[in-house]
Design a protein around this motif. Structure first.
Motif, PDB file in Angstrom:
ATOM      1  N   UNK A  79      22.852  43.745  38.537  1.00  0.00           N
ATOM      2  CA  UNK A  79      22.700  42.745  39.588  1.00  0.00           C
ATOM      3  C   UNK A  79      24.003  41.977  39.846  1.00  0.00           C
ATOM      4  N   UNK A  80      24.893  41.885  38.857  1.00  0.00           N
ATOM      5  CA  UNK A  80      26.125  41.114  39.009  1.00  0.00           C
ATOM      6  C   UNK A  80      27.309  41.971  38.546  1.00  0.00           C
ATOM      7  N   UNK A  81      28.361  42.006  39.364  1.00  0.00           N
ATOM      8  CA  UNK A  81      29.582  42.736  38.998  1.00  0.00           C
ATOM      9  C   UNK A  81      30.769  41.784  39.096  1.00  0.00           C
ATOM     10  N   UNK A  82      31.708  41.906  38.127  1.00  0.00           N
ATOM     11  CA  UNK A  82      32.848  40.991  38.039  1.00  0.00           C
ATOM     12  C   UNK A  82      34.166  41.758  38.021  1.00  0.00           C
ATOM     13  N   UNK A  83      35.156  41.179  38.742  1.00  0.00           N
ATOM     14  CA  UNK A  83      36.529  41.677  38.663  1.00  0.00           C
ATOM     15  C   UNK A  83      37.463  40.475  38.567  1.00  0.00           C
ATOM     16  N   UNK A  84      38.570  40.652  37.852  1.00  0.00           N
ATOM     17  CA  UNK A  84      39.542  39.577  37.675  1.00  0.00           C
ATOM     18  C   UNK A  84      40.932  40.110  37.979  1.00  0.00           C
ATOM     19  N   UNK A  85      41.630  39.425  38.908  1.00  0.00           N
ATOM     20  CA  UNK A  85      43.003  39.788  39.259  1.00  0.00           C
ATOM     21  C   UNK A  85      43.931  38.775  38.601  1.00  0.00           C
ATOM     22  N   UNK A  86      44.860  39.265  37.772  1.00  0.00           N
ATOM     23  CA  UNK A  86      45.788  38.405  37.038  1.00  0.00           C
ATOM     24  C   UNK A  86      46.986  38.047  37.911  1.00  0.00           C
ATOM     25  N   UNK A  87      47.778  37.042  37.483  1.00  0.00           N
ATOM     26  CA  UNK A  87      48.964  36.658  38.267  1.00  0.00           C
ATOM     27  C   UNK A  87      49.948  37.794  38.490  1.00  0.00           C
ATOM     28  N   UNK A  88      50.004  38.768  37.580  1.00  0.00           N
ATOM     29  CA  UNK A  88      50.935  39.887  37.767  1.00  0.00           C
ATOM     30  C   UNK A  88      50.395  40.948  38.725  1.00  0.00           C
ATOM     31  N   UNK A  89      49.193  40.716  39.287  1.00  0.00           N
ATOM     32  CA  UNK A  89      48.624  41.635  40.267  1.00  0.00           C
ATOM     33  C   UNK A  89      47.690  42.673  39.691  1.00  0.00           C
ATOM     34  N   UNK A  90      47.607  42.787  38.360  1.00  0.00           N
ATOM     35  CA  UNK A  90      46.707  43.770  37.756  1.00  0.00           C
ATOM     36  C   UNK A  90      45.257  43.319  37.914  1.00  0.00           C
ATOM     37  N   UNK A  91      44.382  44.281  38.121  1.00  0.00           N
ATOM     38  CA  UNK A  91      42.957  43.993  38.328  1.00  0.00           C
ATOM     39  C   UNK A  91      42.129  44.725  37.287  1.00  0.00           C
ATOM     40  N   UNK A  92      41.158  44.034  36.721  1.00  0.00           N
ATOM     41  CA  UNK A  92      40.283  44.669  35.739  1.00  0.00           C
ATOM     42  C   UNK A  92      38.826  44.368  36.059  1.00  0.00           C
ATOM     43  N   UNK A  93      38.005  45.372  35.833  1.00  0.00           N
ATOM     44  CA  UNK A  93      36.555  45.210  35.927  1.00  0.00           C
ATOM     45  C   UNK A  93      36.065  44.710  34.572  1.00  0.00           C
ATOM     46  N   UNK A  94      35.345  43.615  34.561  1.00  0.00           N
ATOM     47  CA  UNK A  94      34.852  43.049  33.297  1.00  0.00           C
ATOM     48  C   UNK A  94      33.487  43.664  33.014  1.00  0.00           C
TER      49      UNK A  94
END
Length: 455
Positions: free
Chosen positions: A259-274
């Motif tokens: 039901x819930x999906x998360x992604x986080x983009x860091x200051x260096x531009x890298x993106x990760x799916x949590x």
């Protein structure tokens, strides 16, 4: 040539008995009977040709392969053209039982219109209307949806249905897997000729019902350390992020991690799916027993944000009916500064007449253990010290205190109108906290701010 209608079905074939009469005394007639087997699929095959015996056994015929028989009389008189006349023919056999749905005796349905995820509950009587017992009864329930897709509803085999006996077939199933719209519940006794039976047309029942879909979007709420932030706000380097997805549906619980999906983009531009197996994330599903009052799933996210700069968190949510929380994913950007610092303290409003708040910024991940604001006259005499316990809740980021100074001293007496100075004293781990420049330093002199009371 005479041909009989189908005979049977039979659970056991016994004997064939027949008799004819002659129209004259001269023995010139030729008479015999052919036995034709009818398979369950309706294919006819001659099993015995030219049977002349007036009483012959049929026990050799397999009733499973040939549940029905047909007889054919062969009679010939080439001399006088007066063939013998059939008086009777009889097949002795053990008949099979007969089951039938009987909704007139017992039928109930909780409702014919259900909200998607509600349970349909139905019961109907089935009777053995023959003189012979049926073995354990197989019953099949199917749902045919509006797309003509058949869904099998599991149902256990029932006990034997004895002669003259009645069973109540009861079914209860969840409608969450069926599309919204018109559906049809099919019940069939003894499907696929599970055991021999006389007829099958009275074993089938069809019941239409309607499923109402959920078209309302769920609500997504995100807080950082208990606060809703604005885009670009400063937050802790170790924030406690709470994500709540709430749905109005009182039937379909938000109980799945999809039901819930998360992604986080860091200051260096890298993106990760949590992912949900990440130890920084804890998922709490909705309580199925409390859906009448609340249908809410929660994620507690406790990341360690070691890079300074701007992060972006992207959250998508959907309910059990695949309704999205919004046309677009929720996106929030926030700033992290790992070094613990404190800015100068502003008061607002300034000048003030009745009361004024204090505004300041904290960075890092830990709150100061010692914090106070001193208010003094222009000569340097301290007239009021405001301790942290008085200020209310403070957090990493921009703070506007719940506390307001009303222009009174330590004894509660009102001070006079005019100019006053103030400063903040903050320590973390026994050390004075470094200064964080917010661009307001030009209003301060040697760390002292100025406020004006004008009643």
């Amino acid at each position: 040539v005479y041909t009989s209608p189908p005979i049977g079905p039979a659970s056991e074939w016994s004997r064939l008995v027949w008799k004819t009469s002659r129209m004259e005394d001269i023995l010139v007639d030729e008479q015999s009977v052919s036995v034709i087997g009818i398979s369950p699929g309706g294919v006819e095959t001659v099993l015995a040709e030219a049977v002349s015996s007036l009483d012959t056994t049929l026990a050799w015929i397999d009733p499973v392969a040939w549940p029905r028989l047909r007889l054919r009389m062969n009679s010939r008189d080439d001399s006088l053209r007066t063939p013998g006349q059939l008086e009777y023919w009889r097949v002795i056999y053990q008949p099979v039982p007969e089951a039938a749905l009987n909704p007139n005796a017992q039928f109930s349905l909780n409702t014919d219109t259900l909200f998607q995820g509600e349970f349909l509950e139905m019961e109907v009587a089935s009777d053995n209307i023959s003189d012979w017992d049926m073995d354990s009864l197989l019953v099949r329930f199917d749902v045919i949806d509006q797309n003509n897709i058949r869904h099998i509803v599991p149902y256990e085999r029932r006990d034997s249905l004895l002669s003259g006996a009645r069973q109540i077939q009861q079914i209860r199933f969840d409608t969450r897997d069926f599309p919204a719209g018109r559906n049809t519940l099919s019940i069939e006794l003894n499907p696929d000729n599970d055991q021999p039976e006389q007829y099958h047309f009275n074993n089938i029942g069809l019941l239409p019902f309607y499923v109402t879909g959920d078209g309302i979007n769920p609500f997504l709420d995100v807080t950082f350390d208990g606060m809703r932030i604005l885009d670009g706000d400063l937050v802790s380097a170790k924030p406690e992020i709470l994500i709540r997805l709430t749905d109005e549906n009182t039937i379909l619980a938000l109980e799945d991690t999809t039901h819930i999906a998360l992604r986080l983009v860091s200051p260096d531009g890298s993106e990760q799916r949590i992912h949900y197996n990440n130890p920084i994330l804890q998922f709490t599903p909705a309580d199925p027993g409390s859906l009448g009052s609340e249908n809410r799933a929660e994620i507690e996210l406790s990341p360690l944000l070691e890079q300074d700069g701007i992060y972006t968190m992207i959250v998508s949510g959907k309910d059990a009916s695949d309704n999205a929380a919004g046309d677009l994913d929720y996106r929030i950007s926030f700033e992290v500064i790992n070094k613990p610092m404190i800015s100068n303290v502003l008061n607002y409003p300034n000048p003030f007449t009745t009361k004024t708040h204090f505004v300041f910024t904290l960075t890092g991940s830990e709150l100061p253990e010692y914090f106070k604001i001193q208010i003094m006259t222009v000569s340097g005499r301290v007239i009021r010290e405001i301790q942290r316990s008085e200020l209310g809740a403070i957090r990493i980021g921009v703070n506007k205190t719940e506390y307001t100074w009303d222009g009174t001293d330590e004894f509660g007496d009102q001070v006079g109108n005019g100019l006053y100075l103030y400063r903040v004293v903050a320590r973390l781990n026994g050390q004075r906290m470094d200064h964080f420049d917010t661009g307001a330093d030009r209003w301060f002199e040697s760390g002292f701010g100025k406020m004006y009371l004008a009643r």
